[in-house]
Design an enzyme around this catalytic site. Sequence first.
Site, PDB file in Angstrom:
ATOM      1  N   ASP A  23      42.043  36.237  52.134  1.00 17.24           N
ATOM      2  CA  ASP A  23      43.118  37.369  51.531  1.00 17.24           C
ATOM      3  C   ASP A  23      44.533  37.163  52.175  1.00 17.24           C
ATOM      4  O   ASP A  23      44.939  38.059  53.096  1.00 17.24           O
ATOM      5  CB  ASP A  23      42.527  38.735  51.590  1.00 17.24           C
ATOM      6  N   GLY A  44      38.907  55.965  46.327  1.00 17.70           N
ATOM      7  CA  GLY A  44      38.183  55.591  45.415  1.00 17.70           C
ATOM      8  C   GLY A  44      36.884  55.817  45.398  1.00 17.70           C
ATOM      9  O   GLY A  44      36.260  55.760  46.420  1.00 17.70           O
ATOM     10  N   ASN A  74      54.521  24.076  46.310  1.00 12.30           N
ATOM     11  CA  ASN A  74      54.254  23.400  47.340  1.00 12.30           C
ATOM     12  C   ASN A  74      53.691  24.355  48.414  1.00 12.30           C
ATOM     13  O   ASN A  74      52.567  23.755  49.025  1.00 12.30           O
ATOM     14  CB  ASN A  74      55.383  22.611  47.830  1.00 12.30           C
ATOM     15  N   LYS A 124      47.132  36.921  50.522  1.00 13.77           N
ATOM     16  CA  LYS A 124      48.025  37.592  49.255  1.00 13.77           C
ATOM     17  C   LYS A 124      49.037  36.477  49.247  1.00 13.77           C
ATOM     18  O   LYS A 124      50.240  36.454  49.311  1.00 13.77           O
ATOM     19  CB  LYS A 124      48.731  38.720  49.808  1.00 13.77           C
ATOM     20  N   SER A 166      46.249  49.120  44.961  1.00 18.14           N
ATOM     21  CA  SER A 166      45.595  49.995  44.916  1.00 18.14           C
ATOM     22  C   SER A 166      46.178  51.326  45.460  1.00 18.14           C
ATOM     23  O   SER A 166      45.926  52.694  45.313  1.00 18.14           O
ATOM     24  CB  SER A 166      44.269  49.984  45.786  1.00 18.14           C
TER      25      SER A 166
END
Length: 213
Positions: A60, A173, A68, A62, A114
């Site tokens: 992860d 959550g 490239n 991101k 989130s």
Amino acid sequence: MQKKNRIILALDVTSRADAMRVVEAVKGYVDAIKINWPLVLATGPDIIREMSRIKDVICDFKIADIPNTNKLIVEQAMSRGASAVICHGFTGDDSVKACVDAAKGQVFVVTEMSHPGGKQFTAPVADKLAALAKSAGARGIVAPATRPERIAALRKIIGALEIISPGVGAQGGKASDAIRAGADYIIVGRAIYDAPDPGGAAKALADEVKEGL
Ligand code: O7E
């Protein structure tokens, strides 16, 4: 990644000893380990290979750069044994496709984030980001367990692609809500690795996931 317990461990600890302690305790209850910058910066990139010997690893990082550079980052992650990577979609279709090509399709694209700030810039374009994930040939998307109704809405856009969903526990959550809304996997960090008994916490979440099925 075999869909068994539908839990991905977000291993955001900052030492190898903590990483090993948590993974040994929970490996029977999670389907994959998500590795983010805190662990890689603390221990070095070879932690990817080490963890991949125990469970599938999702890197992860991101990824959010020009095509490239994205390709180079993905190649480094995959060559160390990652099974999949996570990229941002706001960089555009050429950047996402560069990740998809370099990871042979094993890419999850972030849509609506989130945390509360995720509503500010990511939520208004989340539907477009989900559509981009699909058209670029990604494996799936990242969608918020903190807003299960958004998981359900994004599911309609992506069809059979996978949804991995962070925000369970520390961010408020609920595992069963996210699964019921259409998430394939929940992503859980602090509620497991900060628990006095990480194995017990992971088992309780695995039981709760079953309620949502
Ligand atoms: O709140 P925790 O401790 O359960 O950790 C959640 C993990 O999911 C953490 O690694 C964070 O970086 C990640 N995450 C979110 O919390 N929200 C998002 O919108 C996106 C992610 C993420 O992992 O994106 C890729 C899956």
